[in-house]
Design a protein around this motif. Structure first.
Motif, PDB file in Angstrom:
ATOM      1  N   UNK A  49       0.830  -1.209   0.000  1.00 22.13           N
ATOM      2  CA  UNK A  49       0.000   0.000   0.000  1.00 22.13           C
ATOM      3  C   UNK A  49       0.861   1.254   0.000  1.00 22.13           C
ATOM      4  N   UNK A  50       1.924   1.256   0.800  1.00 21.83           N
ATOM      5  CA  UNK A  50       2.811   2.422   0.871  1.00 21.83           C
ATOM      6  C   UNK A  50       3.435   2.722  -0.480  1.00 21.83           C
ATOM      7  N   UNK A  51       3.916   1.697  -1.161  1.00 19.01           N
ATOM      8  CA  UNK A  51       4.540   1.881  -2.475  1.00 19.01           C
ATOM      9  C   UNK A  51       3.515   2.370  -3.486  1.00 19.01           C
ATOM     10  N   UNK A  52       2.308   1.814  -3.430  1.00 18.44           N
ATOM     11  CA  UNK A  52       1.243   2.240  -4.334  1.00 18.44           C
ATOM     12  C   UNK A  52       0.867   3.695  -4.090  1.00 18.44           C
ATOM     13  N   UNK A  53       0.756   4.093  -2.828  1.00 17.63           N
ATOM     14  CA  UNK A  53       0.398   5.472  -2.509  1.00 17.63           C
ATOM     15  C   UNK A  53       1.467   6.453  -2.978  1.00 17.63           C
ATOM     16  N   UNK A  54       2.722   6.063  -2.869  1.00 16.29           N
ATOM     17  CA  UNK A  54       3.796   6.929  -3.358  1.00 16.29           C
ATOM     18  C   UNK A  54       3.663   7.124  -4.865  1.00 16.29           C
ATOM     19  N   UNK A  55       3.380   6.046  -5.592  1.00 15.08           N
ATOM     20  CA  UNK A  55       3.210   6.136  -7.041  1.00 15.08           C
ATOM     21  C   UNK A  55       1.996   6.991  -7.407  1.00 15.08           C
ATOM     22  N   UNK A  56       0.974   6.965  -6.575  1.00 11.17           N
ATOM     23  CA  UNK A  56      -0.247   7.723  -6.851  1.00 11.17           C
ATOM     24  C   UNK A  56      -0.107   9.207  -6.531  1.00 11.17           C
ATOM     25  N   UNK A  57       0.984   9.589  -5.880  1.00 11.22           N
ATOM     26  CA  UNK A  57       1.229  11.001  -5.638  1.00 11.22           C
ATOM     27  C   UNK A  57       1.106  11.473  -4.204  1.00 11.22           C
ATOM     28  N   UNK A  58       1.065  10.555  -3.240  1.00  8.27           N
ATOM     29  CA  UNK A  58       1.016  10.960  -1.830  1.00  8.27           C
ATOM     30  C   UNK A  58       2.277  11.744  -1.479  1.00  8.27           C
ATOM     31  N   UNK A  59       2.128  12.682  -0.563  1.00  8.53           N
ATOM     32  CA  UNK A  59       3.260  13.480  -0.083  1.00  8.53           C
ATOM     33  C   UNK A  59       3.775  12.983   1.257  1.00  8.53           C
ATOM     34  N   UNK A  60       2.904  12.377   2.050  1.00 10.99           N
ATOM     35  CA  UNK A  60       3.221  11.869   3.381  1.00 10.99           C
ATOM     36  C   UNK A  60       2.456  10.559   3.569  1.00 10.99           C
ATOM     37  N   UNK A  61       3.058   9.629   4.305  1.00 10.15           N
ATOM     38  CA  UNK A  61       2.359   8.414   4.682  1.00 10.15           C
ATOM     39  C   UNK A  61       2.090   8.460   6.179  1.00 10.15           C
ATOM     40  N   UNK A  62       0.860   8.137   6.584  1.00  9.04           N
ATOM     41  CA  UNK A  62       0.495   8.155   8.003  1.00  9.04           C
ATOM     42  C   UNK A  62       0.154   6.726   8.415  1.00  9.04           C
ATOM     43  N   UNK A  63       0.986   6.150   9.272  1.00  7.67           N
ATOM     44  CA  UNK A  63       0.861   4.742   9.643  1.00  7.67           C
ATOM     45  C   UNK A  63       0.503   4.638  11.118  1.00  7.67           C
ATOM     46  N   UNK A  64      -0.551   3.897  11.416  1.00  2.48           N
ATOM     47  CA  UNK A  64      -0.984   3.748  12.799  1.00  2.48           C
ATOM     48  C   UNK A  64      -1.243   2.311  13.176  1.00  2.48           C
ATOM     49  N   UNK A  65      -1.021   1.994  14.441  1.00  4.80           N
ATOM     50  CA  UNK A  65      -1.221   0.636  14.930  1.00  4.80           C
ATOM     51  C   UNK A  65      -2.400   0.494  15.857  1.00  4.80           C
ATOM     52  N   UNK A  66      -3.158   1.589  16.056  1.00  7.20           N
ATOM     53  CA  UNK A  66      -4.301   1.548  16.955  1.00  7.20           C
ATOM     54  C   UNK A  66      -5.520   2.199  16.309  1.00  7.20           C
ATOM     55  N   UNK A  67      -6.631   1.508  16.319  1.00  6.81           N
ATOM     56  CA  UNK A  67      -7.856   2.077  15.767  1.00  6.81           C
ATOM     57  C   UNK A  67      -8.377   3.168  16.686  1.00  6.81           C
TER      58      UNK A  67
END
Length: 282
Positions: A49-67
């Motif tokens: 997902x991270x690699x796909x989002x980078x290709x789609x043009x994301x500027x930042x990735x926000x990763x969380x481990x808690x809902x």
């Protein structure tokens, strides 16, 4: 895009504000998040997902481990870190994007920043002095969100004042103001009507000179607005685009979203329209 000659600073980088809208892609490494729980719970899926989002043009990735959904069962900082400790270094290695970690635990923030992450997205609704120390230590970006229950008709003034107070408190603890991004907290302690007003009054809530993040992606207010609370969360991207467009017109700088490609296209078009208005002094 009202912030002129300002920037949002974070560990090893910064983004200028006022030139365009930035997209933060959401990666929930959880089994129970409201929209995509389980989709990115494994290292393999989160990395894809991270690699796909980078290709789609994301500027930042926000990763969380808690809902943070309203009925989620909280987990400990140790369990939260167990969900992140393999994913974060893998994403940092595989992409060139700044990585934000969605946590309110200073212990998790410390570990994430120590391995190279850049921003802490803190939904606690408080300005924790222990978190401030971690932010200062690494020069990290810090997203502060208002999660208070609001019992007022003047929601814009109330949230503007709350965010101003949070900013002032963080600066008093030694955090650089340019390292702080403010989030009004759509969906946290607000009625559906208040959530809609928050979007409409973005320009009256934001604090010029600081980054402003809008996080309404796939949230319940979309089901409320269309009159169908049973609308599947992954079918709420059209409503998300509508909210984000109005937010950008009001001056939002960063959009936190699940569907990066849709958000990027909508932001580019909205930014282009705003630019035409600026050129014509509209």
């Amino acid at each position: 895009m009202n912030n002129k000659h300002t920037q949002f600073c974070f560990r090893e980088g910064s983004i200028p504000l006022g030139s365009r809208t930035y997209i933060m892609g959401i990666i929930n490494a959880t089994p129970d998040s409201f929209s995509d729980g389980g989709d990115n719970f494994s290292v393999e899926n989160a990395l894809k997902t991270a690699i796909q989002m980078e290709k789609q043009g994301a500027d930042i990735l926000d990763i969380g481990g808690q809902s943070t959904r309203h009925d989620a069962i909280p987990i400990s900082c140790d369990e939260e870190w167990e969900r992140l400790e393999e994913i974060l270094p893998s994403v940092l290695k595989a992409t060139k994007l700044p990585v934000s970690v969605d946590t309110f635990y200073p212990e998790v923030a410390e570990k994430a920043l120590s391995i190279g992450c850049h921003i802490i997205n803190d939904v606690s609704g408080t300005v924790n002095p222990k978190m401030a120390e971690v932010i200062k230590k690494y020069g990290a970006g810090w997203v502060l969100m208002n999660s208070a229950v609001e019992e007022t008709d003047n929601i814009a003034e109330c949230i503007h004042n709350r965010l101003s107070n949070m900013l002032e408190t963080a600066v008093s603890l030694g955090v650089n103001a340019q390292n702080i991004c403010l989030d009004p907290g759509i969906g946290f302690g607000k009625t559906m009507e208040q959530n809609l007003k928050i979007v409409l009054e973005t320009n009256n809530i934001k604090i010029n000179g600081n980054a402003y993040l809008l996080g309404a992606s796939r949230k319940r207010l979309i089901g409320y607005a269309v009159g169908d609370n049973s609308l599947p969360f992954k079918e709420r991207d059209f409503g998300t685009v509508a909210i984000n467009t109005i937010g950008v017109l009001g001056g939002a700088d960063i959009l936190r979203v699940h569907n990066v490609s849709a958000a990027v296209q909508a932001a580019l078009v909205t930014d282009a329209i705003i630019k035409q208005g600026e050129d014509l002094n509209v």
